[in-house]
Design a protein around this motif. Structure first.
Motif, PDB file in Angstrom:
ATOM      1  N   LEU A  54       2.905 -14.920  24.233  1.00  0.00           N
ATOM      2  CA  LEU A  54       4.177 -14.318  24.652  1.00  0.00           C
ATOM      3  C   LEU A  54       5.150 -15.370  25.179  1.00  0.00           C
ATOM      4  O   LEU A  54       6.238 -15.041  25.652  1.00  0.00           O
ATOM      5  N   GLU A  55       4.740 -16.648  25.107  1.00  0.00           N
ATOM      6  CA  GLU A  55       5.575 -17.732  25.646  1.00  0.00           C
ATOM      7  C   GLU A  55       5.983 -18.666  24.509  1.00  0.00           C
ATOM      8  O   GLU A  55       5.328 -18.691  23.469  1.00  0.00           O
ATOM      9  N   PRO A  56       7.041 -19.490  24.736  1.00  0.00           N
ATOM     10  CA  PRO A  56       7.367 -20.499  23.741  1.00  0.00           C
ATOM     11  C   PRO A  56       6.181 -21.473  23.586  1.00  0.00           C
ATOM     12  O   PRO A  56       5.491 -21.694  24.584  1.00  0.00           O
ATOM     13  N   PRO A  57       5.902 -22.079  22.461  1.00  0.00           N
ATOM     14  CA  PRO A  57       6.716 -21.939  21.238  1.00  0.00           C
ATOM     15  C   PRO A  57       6.376 -20.692  20.426  1.00  0.00           C
ATOM     16  O   PRO A  57       7.095 -20.341  19.509  1.00  0.00           O
ATOM     17  N   TYR A  58       5.271 -20.003  20.781  1.00  0.00           N
ATOM     18  CA  TYR A  58       4.775 -18.942  19.879  1.00  0.00           C
ATOM     19  C   TYR A  58       5.685 -17.734  19.798  1.00  0.00           C
ATOM     20  O   TYR A  58       5.887 -17.181  18.727  1.00  0.00           O
ATOM     21  N   ILE A  59       6.223 -17.307  20.947  1.00  0.00           N
ATOM     22  CA  ILE A  59       7.027 -16.088  20.930  1.00  0.00           C
ATOM     23  C   ILE A  59       8.182 -16.201  19.925  1.00  0.00           C
ATOM     24  O   ILE A  59       8.551 -15.227  19.280  1.00  0.00           O
ATOM     25  N   ASP A  60       8.710 -17.430  19.775  1.00  0.00           N
ATOM     26  CA  ASP A  60       9.851 -17.615  18.866  1.00  0.00           C
ATOM     27  C   ASP A  60       9.433 -18.014  17.451  1.00  0.00           C
ATOM     28  O   ASP A  60      10.192 -17.838  16.513  1.00  0.00           O
ATOM     29  N   SER A  61       8.251 -18.586  17.299  1.00  0.00           N
ATOM     30  CA  SER A  61       7.902 -19.121  15.973  1.00  0.00           C
ATOM     31  C   SER A  61       7.022 -18.195  15.140  1.00  0.00           C
ATOM     32  O   SER A  61       7.012 -18.275  13.919  1.00  0.00           O
ATOM     33  N   ILE A  62       6.287 -17.302  15.781  1.00  0.00           N
ATOM     34  CA  ILE A  62       5.398 -16.412  15.021  1.00  0.00           C
ATOM     35  C   ILE A  62       6.237 -15.390  14.236  1.00  0.00           C
ATOM     36  O   ILE A  62       7.226 -14.865  14.748  1.00  0.00           O
ATOM     37  N   GLU A  63       5.804 -15.139  13.009  1.00  0.00           N
ATOM     38  CA  GLU A  63       6.532 -14.153  12.169  1.00  0.00           C
ATOM     39  C   GLU A  63       6.016 -12.749  12.500  1.00  0.00           C
ATOM     40  O   GLU A  63       5.239 -12.166  11.750  1.00  0.00           O
ATOM     41  N   TRP A  64       6.452 -12.252  13.628  1.00  0.00           N
ATOM     42  CA  TRP A  64       5.919 -10.986  14.148  1.00  0.00           C
ATOM     43  C   TRP A  64       6.108  -9.824  13.183  1.00  0.00           C
ATOM     44  O   TRP A  64       5.289  -8.901  13.145  1.00  0.00           O
ATOM     45  N   SER A  65       7.181  -9.854  12.411  1.00  0.00           N
ATOM     46  CA  SER A  65       7.450  -8.702  11.529  1.00  0.00           C
ATOM     47  C   SER A  65       6.384  -8.559  10.446  1.00  0.00           C
ATOM     48  O   SER A  65       6.287  -7.513   9.810  1.00  0.00           O
ATOM     49  N   LYS A  66       5.578  -9.611  10.252  1.00  0.00           N
ATOM     50  CA  LYS A  66       4.536  -9.553   9.214  1.00  0.00           C
ATOM     51  C   LYS A  66       3.170  -9.163   9.773  1.00  0.00           C
ATOM     52  O   LYS A  66       2.197  -9.065   9.047  1.00  0.00           O
ATOM     53  N   TRP A  67       3.103  -8.980  11.088  1.00  0.00           N
ATOM     54  CA  TRP A  67       1.823  -8.587  11.700  1.00  0.00           C
ATOM     55  C   TRP A  67       1.577  -7.088  11.520  1.00  0.00           C
ATOM     56  O   TRP A  67       2.505  -6.268  11.614  1.00  0.00           O
ATOM     57  N   HIS A  68       0.311  -6.752  11.283  1.00  0.00           N
ATOM     58  CA  HIS A  68      -0.144  -5.353  11.232  1.00  0.00           C
ATOM     59  C   HIS A  68      -1.334  -5.245  12.186  1.00  0.00           C
ATOM     60  O   HIS A  68      -2.298  -6.008  12.062  1.00  0.00           O
ATOM     61  N   ILE A  69      -1.244  -4.305  13.123  1.00  0.00           N
ATOM     62  CA  ILE A  69      -2.227  -4.230  14.218  1.00  0.00           C
ATOM     63  C   ILE A  69      -3.143  -3.011  14.092  1.00  0.00           C
ATOM     64  O   ILE A  69      -2.676  -1.884  13.929  1.00  0.00           O
ATOM     65  N   PHE A  70      -4.435  -3.274  14.224  1.00  0.00           N
ATOM     66  CA  PHE A  70      -5.466  -2.221  14.187  1.00  0.00           C
ATOM     67  C   PHE A  70      -6.362  -2.396  15.424  1.00  0.00           C
ATOM     68  O   PHE A  70      -6.310  -3.429  16.094  1.00  0.00           O
ATOM     69  N   TRP A  71      -7.232  -1.406  15.664  1.00  0.00           N
ATOM     70  CA  TRP A  71      -8.183  -1.498  16.787  1.00  0.00           C
ATOM     71  C   TRP A  71      -9.614  -1.421  16.282  1.00  0.00           C
ATOM     72  O   TRP A  71      -9.943  -0.505  15.504  1.00  0.00           O
ATOM     73  N   VAL A  72     -10.452  -2.344  16.740  1.00  0.00           N
ATOM     74  CA  VAL A  72     -11.859  -2.331  16.344  1.00  0.00           C
ATOM     75  C   VAL A  72     -12.581  -1.145  16.982  1.00  0.00           C
ATOM     76  O   VAL A  72     -13.515  -0.593  16.405  1.00  0.00           O
TER      77      VAL A  72
END
Ligand SMILES: O=C(O)[C@H](O)[C@@H](O)[C@H](O)[C@H](O)COP(=O)(O)O
Length: 259
Positions: A54-72
């Motif tokens: 949730l912090e830089p650099p990841y919050i700005d660089s990750i392509e969040w719109s391509k993530w799909h979230i499921f629960w084990v």
């Protein structure tokens, strides 16, 4: 079989930093290769160890719109219940990143609130099948089973993972993708869970464990000195155990690198 790696960190903070890097690297690999990154969460402490994403650099660089979230696994309750793994992930993580709401696949809210574990498991399996048909989830070789890109798992002190508990039959399920339990030793008693076959089809499986309460089961799982569910964890490409020193304290000296 995929290699099982162990990485031991002095502190939870150091572990979280490396876990973020590992996740971000895989996100970038899968987003480049397929334009989609399928990520599976567990409940428990795991979500609190994702803060670095949730912090830089990841919050700005990750392509969040391509993530799909499921629960084990998920507790059989409504989304606003304090027990809900969806609520935990939403409050602490998902509400802070721009993943489209339609890419987040939670348990059926109505069936959860009703406490209908059997139907909730069936409905979640249908959801997974639907996402396979839409080519959002890949399938494992010719088996037809779903293959997630990355699963982020945790383990309880008794060696359970997802809601597969020692001495309970769910771990032997070979046909279903999602099953259920109504007498879970860890409260709440009703849960749905991916089966071991589905868990082990994933490309990358991370097992993140901290604290000394889990040390005996970490040793049992990694040295196979006792049959605990987490000891059966494999993956298609790689399994990595992220441990803090306390969780790794029962492993033989020199067996793990301390980073
Ligand atoms: O719904 C759940 O309870 C979890 O998905 C469960 O399988 C969890 O991952 C382990 O119990 C570890 O939990 P802790 O990290 O809280 O020890």
């Amino acid at each position: 079989m995929a290699p099982v790696k162990r990485r031991v960190f002095k502190t939870k903070k150091e572990m979280a930093v490396e876990l973020a890097k590992y996740t971000a690297d895989l996100s970038s690999k899968f987003c480049k290769e397929r334009g989609i990154f399928t990520v599976v969460f567990s409940g428990g402490d795991l979500i609190s160890w994702l803060w670095k994403l949730l912090e830089p650099p990841y919050i700005d660089s990750i392509e969040w719109s391509k993530w799909h979230i499921f629960w084990v696994d998920e507790r059989v309750c409504g989304w606003d219940d304090a027990d809900s793994n969806y609520k935990l992930a939403y409050d602490e993580f998902l509400s802070k990143v721009p993943i489209p709401a339609e890419n987040i696949y939670a348990i059926d809210n109505g069936l959860g609130a009703e406490g209908n574990a059997e139907l909730a498991a069936e409905r979640y399996e249908e959801c997974l099948k639907d996402k396979v048909n839409q080519n959002i989830i890949r399938t494992y070789k010719s088996s037809g089973f779903p293959q997630f890109d990355l699963q982020l798992l945790g383990m309880g002190p008794d060696g359970h993972m997802a809601s597969l508990f020692p001495g309970h039959d769910q771990i032997n399920e070979k046909v279903k993708w999602v099953t259920y339990i109504t007498d879970s030793p860890k409260p709440p008693s009703k849960r749905i869970t991916f089966t071991l076959t589905v868990i082990n089809c994933a490309s990358y499986n991370v097992m993140a464990v901290c604290d000394k309460e889990q040390a005996d089961s970490v040793e049992a799982a990694l040295n196979h000195t006792k049959d605990v569910p987490a000891g059966r964890l494999t993956a298609d490409d790689e399994v990595v155990w992220f441990l803090d020193q306390a969780a790794a304290s029962k492993l033989p000296h020199g067996w793990c690198s301390i980073l």
